[in-house]
Design a protein around this motif. Structure first.
Motif, PDB file in Angstrom:
ATOM      1  N   ASN A  86      40.433  30.202  41.915  1.00  0.00           N
ATOM      2  CA  ASN A  86      40.274  31.420  41.044  1.00  0.00           C
ATOM      3  C   ASN A  86      41.734  31.688  40.696  1.00  0.00           C
ATOM      4  O   ASN A  86      42.652  30.911  40.985  1.00  0.00           O
ATOM      5  N   ALA A  87      42.154  32.976  40.312  1.00  0.00           N
ATOM      6  CA  ALA A  87      43.388  33.422  40.283  1.00  0.00           C
ATOM      7  C   ALA A  87      43.577  34.748  40.926  1.00  0.00           C
ATOM      8  O   ALA A  87      44.480  35.482  40.632  1.00  0.00           O
ATOM      9  N   LEU A  88      42.976  35.039  42.057  1.00  0.00           N
ATOM     10  CA  LEU A  88      43.040  36.138  43.015  1.00  0.00           C
ATOM     11  C   LEU A  88      44.221  36.310  43.519  1.00  0.00           C
ATOM     12  O   LEU A  88      44.804  35.458  44.054  1.00  0.00           O
ATOM     13  N   ARG A  89      44.667  37.659  43.506  1.00  0.00           N
ATOM     14  CA  ARG A  89      46.189  37.764  43.905  1.00  0.00           C
ATOM     15  C   ARG A  89      45.949  38.534  45.164  1.00  0.00           C
ATOM     16  O   ARG A  89      46.812  38.820  46.108  1.00  0.00           O
ATOM     17  N   ALA A  90      44.669  39.181  45.451  1.00  0.00           N
ATOM     18  CA  ALA A  90      44.444  40.134  46.579  1.00  0.00           C
ATOM     19  C   ALA A  90      42.936  40.059  46.848  1.00  0.00           C
ATOM     20  O   ALA A  90      41.965  39.760  45.851  1.00  0.00           O
ATOM     21  N   LEU A  91      42.632  40.142  47.988  1.00  0.00           N
ATOM     22  CA  LEU A  91      41.121  40.707  48.542  1.00  0.00           C
ATOM     23  C   LEU A  91      40.704  41.885  48.593  1.00  0.00           C
ATOM     24  O   LEU A  91      41.816  42.807  49.258  1.00  0.00           O
ATOM     25  N   PRO A  92      39.769  42.401  48.176  1.00  0.00           N
ATOM     26  CA  PRO A  92      39.664  43.952  48.428  1.00  0.00           C
ATOM     27  C   PRO A  92      39.525  44.327  49.818  1.00  0.00           C
ATOM     28  O   PRO A  92      38.737  43.591  50.726  1.00  0.00           O
ATOM     29  N   LEU A 105      38.868  34.363  37.964  1.00  0.00           N
ATOM     30  CA  LEU A 105      38.898  35.860  38.422  1.00  0.00           C
ATOM     31  C   LEU A 105      40.124  36.049  38.631  1.00  0.00           C
ATOM     32  O   LEU A 105      40.760  35.448  39.676  1.00  0.00           O
ATOM     33  N   THR A 106      40.778  37.410  38.683  1.00  0.00           N
ATOM     34  CA  THR A 106      41.984  37.738  39.072  1.00  0.00           C
ATOM     35  C   THR A 106      41.885  38.871  40.113  1.00  0.00           C
ATOM     36  O   THR A 106      42.687  39.360  41.046  1.00  0.00           O
ATOM     37  N   GLU A 107      40.532  39.297  40.420  1.00  0.00           N
ATOM     38  CA  GLU A 107      39.960  40.376  41.396  1.00  0.00           C
ATOM     39  C   GLU A 107      38.644  40.342  41.582  1.00  0.00           C
ATOM     40  O   GLU A 107      38.083  39.718  40.656  1.00  0.00           O
ATOM     41  N   LEU A 108      38.272  40.937  42.544  1.00  0.00           N
ATOM     42  CA  LEU A 108      36.966  41.129  43.011  1.00  0.00           C
ATOM     43  C   LEU A 108      36.627  42.583  43.134  1.00  0.00           C
ATOM     44  O   LEU A 108      37.731  43.234  43.523  1.00  0.00           O
ATOM     45  N   PRO A 109      35.556  42.941  42.464  1.00  0.00           N
ATOM     46  CA  PRO A 109      35.152  44.504  42.325  1.00  0.00           C
ATOM     47  C   PRO A 109      35.095  45.367  43.969  1.00  0.00           C
ATOM     48  O   PRO A 109      34.563  44.766  44.831  1.00  0.00           O
ATOM     49  N   PRO A 110      35.839  46.117  44.035  1.00  0.00           N
ATOM     50  CA  PRO A 110      35.591  47.082  45.266  1.00  0.00           C
ATOM     51  C   PRO A 110      33.970  47.042  45.814  1.00  0.00           C
ATOM     52  O   PRO A 110      33.753  47.409  46.734  1.00  0.00           O
ATOM     53  N   SER A 111      33.011  47.203  44.800  1.00  0.00           N
ATOM     54  CA  SER A 111      31.725  47.638  44.997  1.00  0.00           C
ATOM     55  C   SER A 111      31.130  46.224  45.915  1.00  0.00           C
ATOM     56  O   SER A 111      30.025  46.436  46.456  1.00  0.00           O
ATOM     57  N   ASN A 166      43.871  30.133  45.673  1.00  0.00           N
ATOM     58  CA  ASN A 166      44.121  31.286  44.623  1.00  0.00           C
ATOM     59  C   ASN A 166      45.705  31.661  44.728  1.00  0.00           C
ATOM     60  O   ASN A 166      46.579  30.553  44.806  1.00  0.00           O
ATOM     61  N   ARG A 167      45.892  32.853  44.646  1.00  0.00           N
ATOM     62  CA  ARG A 167      47.379  33.389  44.630  1.00  0.00           C
ATOM     63  C   ARG A 167      47.859  34.326  45.706  1.00  0.00           C
ATOM     64  O   ARG A 167      48.281  35.230  45.315  1.00  0.00           O
TER      65      ARG A 167
END
Length: 285
Positions: free
Chosen positions: A83-89, A62-68, A106-107
């Motif tokens: 994962n490969a997340l660059r930010a959290l919503p 995962l590179t992002e999590l959905p705002p929902s 993550n990142r």
């Protein structure tokens, strides 16, 4: 078609690269384990899982999590490590029941404003080791805001300073793991005066200057907390966060059953509130 009465769905350790399009129909789902798959994204309608309390998406791509995800008002645990997340919503800040956030490996270069403090979720454990954080600017609220956070793991990032205001906003903090960062000094007075519950302070692997090294030693001497690798080795198991979630009504009878996950030997009963502990969080004798 998915069974709309499902309470728990465990799909971990497969080769899933997408979720079924009708996942949002599982309105009674309480736990969803998607860990160790090949997911690169999560559908926007994930936020339709109105009863979800536990979401585990560790070890995917995962590179992002959905705002929902901000619509998951019952969510208590979010595990999105490795994962490969660059930010959290930023929508996580509005989750009024979120108590555990695991996002290590993550990142991440920053954390959402307001994650801690009076207006944020009632986090009890925040695990953000092994990211790309340069600061822990977490409070994001007005002066005097305080968090219920008890465990903060932020080791092996690039954090250059530990803000006194941050420490002051964490009066219930028991474990602070900031090993392997870029800290040259520590807020000695804040750690001594504003963190009365502190049991473990792990700060080795930082380029502490003479003042920082003296502060670490003084906090250890005055508060009798474990501050060095040698002292932690006495605990044999090292640092580690254990979290027993609130009891879940697994059988749908309207009464909470025993803990869904029990990390401690005596967790056979059902506690009235989440229990947080650390394997090595014991004050030096």
């Amino acid at each position: 078609a998915l069974n709309e009465s499902l309470r728990s769905l465990d799909l971990h350790d497969n080769v899933l690269d997408e979720l079924p399009g009708d996942i949002a129909q599982l309105g009674r789902l309480v736990t969803l384990d998607l860990s160790a798959n090949a997911l690169e994204s999560l559908p926007d309608d994930l936020g339709g899982l109105s009863s979800l309390r536990v979401l585990d998406v560790r070890s995917n791509a995962l590179t992002e999590l959905p705002p929902s995800i901000g619509n998951l008002r019952e969510l208590v645990e979010l595990r999105c490590a490795s994962n490969a997340l660059r930010a959290l919503p930023g929508e996580l800040v509005g989750l009024g029941g979120l108590q555990l956030l695991e996002a290590q490996g993550n990142r991440l270069s920053g954390l959402p404003d307001g994650l801690l403090g009076a207006g944020g979720p009632p986090l009890r454990a925040l695990i953000v080791d092994d990211n790309e954080l340069s600061s822990l600017g977490l409070s994001g609220g007005s002066a005097g805001d305080e968090s219920d956070l008890e465990i903060l793991h932020a080791a092996f990032n690039s954090i250059e300073a530990l803000d006194e205001a941050l420490v002051a906003a964490l009066p219930k903090l028991r474990v602070l793991d900031i090993r392997g960062n870029a800290l040259s000094t520590l807020p000695e007075s804040a750690l001594l005066e504003r963190a009365p519950s502190l049991e473990v302070l792990a700060a080795d692997g930082n380029p502490l200057n003479d003042e920082g090294a003296a502060a670490l030693a003084n906090v250890g001497a005055q508060r009798a907390v474990a501050v060095t690798e040698a002292e932690r080795e006495e605990c044999e198991v090292g640092l580690g966060a254990s979290y027993a979630p609130p009891c879940v009504d697994d059988d749908g009878d309207g009464e909470a059953d025993v803990n869904r996950v029990a990390f401690t030997e005596d967790a056979g009963g059902c506690p009235s509130s989440p229990r947080l502990s650390t394997l090595c969080a014991i004050k030096s004798s």
